[in-house]
Design a protein around this motif. Sequence first.
Motif, PDB file in Angstrom:
ATOM      1  N   ALA A   1       1.135   4.517  -2.690  1.00 41.63           N
ATOM      2  CA  ALA A   1       1.137   5.940  -2.336  1.00 41.63           C
ATOM      3  C   ALA A   1       2.352   6.655  -2.905  1.00 41.63           C
TER       4      ALA A   1
ATOM      5  N   LYS B   1      -8.824   7.400  -5.365  1.00 41.32           N
ATOM      6  CA  LYS B   1      -7.371   7.486  -5.551  1.00 41.32           C
ATOM      7  C   LYS B   1      -7.049   7.060  -6.988  1.00 41.32           C
TER       8      LYS B   1
ATOM      9  N   MET C   1     -10.051   3.342   3.695  1.00 45.38           N
ATOM     10  CA  MET C   1      -8.923   2.458   3.418  1.00 45.38           C
ATOM     11  C   MET C   1      -9.214   1.617   2.185  1.00 45.38           C
ATOM     12  N   SER C   2      -8.143   1.051   1.631  1.00 47.31           N
ATOM     13  CA  SER C   2      -8.325   0.172   0.489  1.00 47.31           C
ATOM     14  C   SER C   2      -8.931  -1.153   0.950  1.00 47.31           C
TER      15      SER C   2
ATOM     16  N   ASP D   1      -9.142   5.721  11.038  1.00 45.19           N
ATOM     17  CA  ASP D   1     -10.260   5.431  10.139  1.00 45.19           C
ATOM     18  C   ASP D   1     -11.188   4.376  10.735  1.00 45.19           C
TER      19      ASP D   1
ATOM     20  N   GLU E   1       0.837  -1.214   0.000  1.00 47.48           N
ATOM     21  CA  GLU E   1       0.000   0.000   0.000  1.00 47.48           C
ATOM     22  C   GLU E   1       0.863   1.252   0.000  1.00 47.48           C
TER      23      GLU E   1
ATOM     24  N   LEU F   1       0.317   5.887   7.075  1.00 47.25           N
ATOM     25  CA  LEU F   1      -0.852   5.115   6.642  1.00 47.25           C
ATOM     26  C   LEU F   1      -1.409   4.267   7.782  1.00 47.25           C
TER      27      LEU F   1
ATOM     28  N   CYS G   1      -3.364   6.597  10.116  1.00 48.88           N
ATOM     29  CA  CYS G   1      -4.608   6.946   9.420  1.00 48.88           C
ATOM     30  C   CYS G   1      -5.578   5.769   9.413  1.00 48.88           C
ATOM     31  N   PHE G   2      -5.054   4.577   9.232  1.00 47.28           N
ATOM     32  CA  PHE G   2      -5.891   3.388   9.231  1.00 47.28           C
ATOM     33  C   PHE G   2      -6.558   3.179  10.593  1.00 47.28           C
TER      34      PHE G   2
ATOM     35  N   TYR H   1      -3.025  11.333   0.586  1.00 48.25           N
ATOM     36  CA  TYR H   1      -3.310  10.174  -0.255  1.00 48.25           C
ATOM     37  C   TYR H   1      -4.327   9.261   0.415  1.00 48.25           C
ATOM     38  N   TYR H   2      -4.157   9.002   1.713  1.00 45.67           N
ATOM     39  CA  TYR H   2      -5.036   8.054   2.386  1.00 45.67           C
ATOM     40  C   TYR H   2      -6.467   8.575   2.458  1.00 45.67           C
ATOM     41  N   TRP H   3      -6.635   9.857   2.800  1.00 41.94           N
ATOM     42  CA  TRP H   3      -7.982  10.393   3.019  1.00 41.94           C
ATOM     43  C   TRP H   3      -8.678  10.786   1.725  1.00 41.94           C
TER      44      TRP H   3
END
Length: 534
Positions: free
Chosen positions: A181, A312, A519-520, A505, A177, A498, A501-502, A306-308
Amino acid sequence: SVPKGREESKAASVGGVQCNYGEGLSVDMSCVFHPAWLHGDPRKVLYPTDSSGQFCGQKETSNASIHTLQGLLLSLAVSLVFILLLRFTASLLLWTTITSVILLLAYGVCGVVCREDSHRTAASRRTYLMSCLCVSVCACRCVVVLLVSLGVAEASILLMLIFLRRRVRVAIAMLREASKAIGHITSTLFFPVITFLLLTVCFFYWAVTAVYLASSGEAVYKVMSPEVSCLHANSTCHPETFNRSNISKSALCLGSQCLFAFYGGETAYHRYLFLLQLSNLLVFLWLVNFNLALEQCTLAGTFASYYWARRKPQDIPPCPLLLSFSRAIRYHTGSLAFGALILSVAQLVRILLEYLEQKLRGADNSLSRFILRCLQCCFWCLEKVIRYMNHNAYIMVAIYGKNFCTSAREAFFLLMRNVVRVAVLDRVTDFLLFMGKVLIAGGVGAIAYLFLTRKIPVIQEEAPNLNYYWVPLLTVVIGSYLIAHGFFSVYAMCVDTLFLCFCDDLERHDGSSEKPFLMSPELHRILGKSSQLH
């Protein structure tokens, strides 16, 4: 009329140039510079020479330079290729890296053992043992230490792969991941170059200031006398008036001289030079830690954007690295400076403890040395904890824009609520990235070793004749590792950002249509609440 001798003295030939002394300063300078350029050679100052007078490290000589600033370029190219491959084949590449490092360590063990066996067969066992005991005890110890180190490293990697194979797969997914990014924001790979330039400026500022402080004292002269009975020995004096003083004329101080002793002074400024040097060191540490904090905050803000992003890469803002850098400079310098100051104070205290240990090394006081060692251990641990907390606090500062203390508190409790995932990702991911650094440095070092020992037939003639090849070889290996570390530090920062952020999230959203996860799907499948980590 001018006498003949004086007329001839009006002109002189210097270095083949006719210079008239009466034509002015410009002609005078040409008389100096032309022979200097004609007969001078700055290499005599910059480079050493061998016993034959030939320059070391210069072309067209038998001591031609080793093509080391080339080995480092090779490591740079290998690092870039490794990162590009990691972008598309993360799982395969990382497993290949682990396998290659294992084979490389095994090759190192076998190489050391075979080298020792060849030495033993070259002479009788008795002669070999005597040489080890009498001549090369240090070399034998180094061989033993090298064998033990390589064996322990090999066993540690194998045990980790056996007992943490699931965690390795999770870390590989996180690195995959992170590769996505970085693939969308490739400019982040080159941001450490800016940090390196800023750190270079900080280092030169500290070095120049330290030299000026050290040389700012006044010259102090003391009386040095061969006569023991001289009562004025070691007293201060002045070289211009010493010959006329009563000390030099005294019968008890015959042969005394006024010689330079040290740089110092009696003013308040000179008495506190040591404290000024400590202040200069604190400022240097502060600036270094601030620059590193600025890099971490900038990269964290970039990867958080990138994460938020919901889609993407469509929703990633344009020039995210520049936007994150401008936000850090405009809004977060106070938080970064405060965190850097806390870390710098802890580092300064640890440096002072090491300085005290050096001063007390000759003293026969076991208790004081034991206390100093305990304090050093405590402050070393404290520095590591502060560095780790600052690292996560800067990520939270970049994401939400809160002050340092609030961000550090939120980052700490967020990590504590996900302590299992933290234990998995931090160590395993760092281990995988370390394997990549070792592979790059070891691979480039192996190529350099084969080149320097003339074991590559294609370029065998270009290899120089060396008595000791370890210096250029170690330079290539260490430089390759540092170059790889610069690139992989961006990956480590991306993974940490990430991951935070995960975790946030997961707490803010529940996956419903009103609060969907950002998230992916792969991250949710591997690192989600229903993951195998719980």
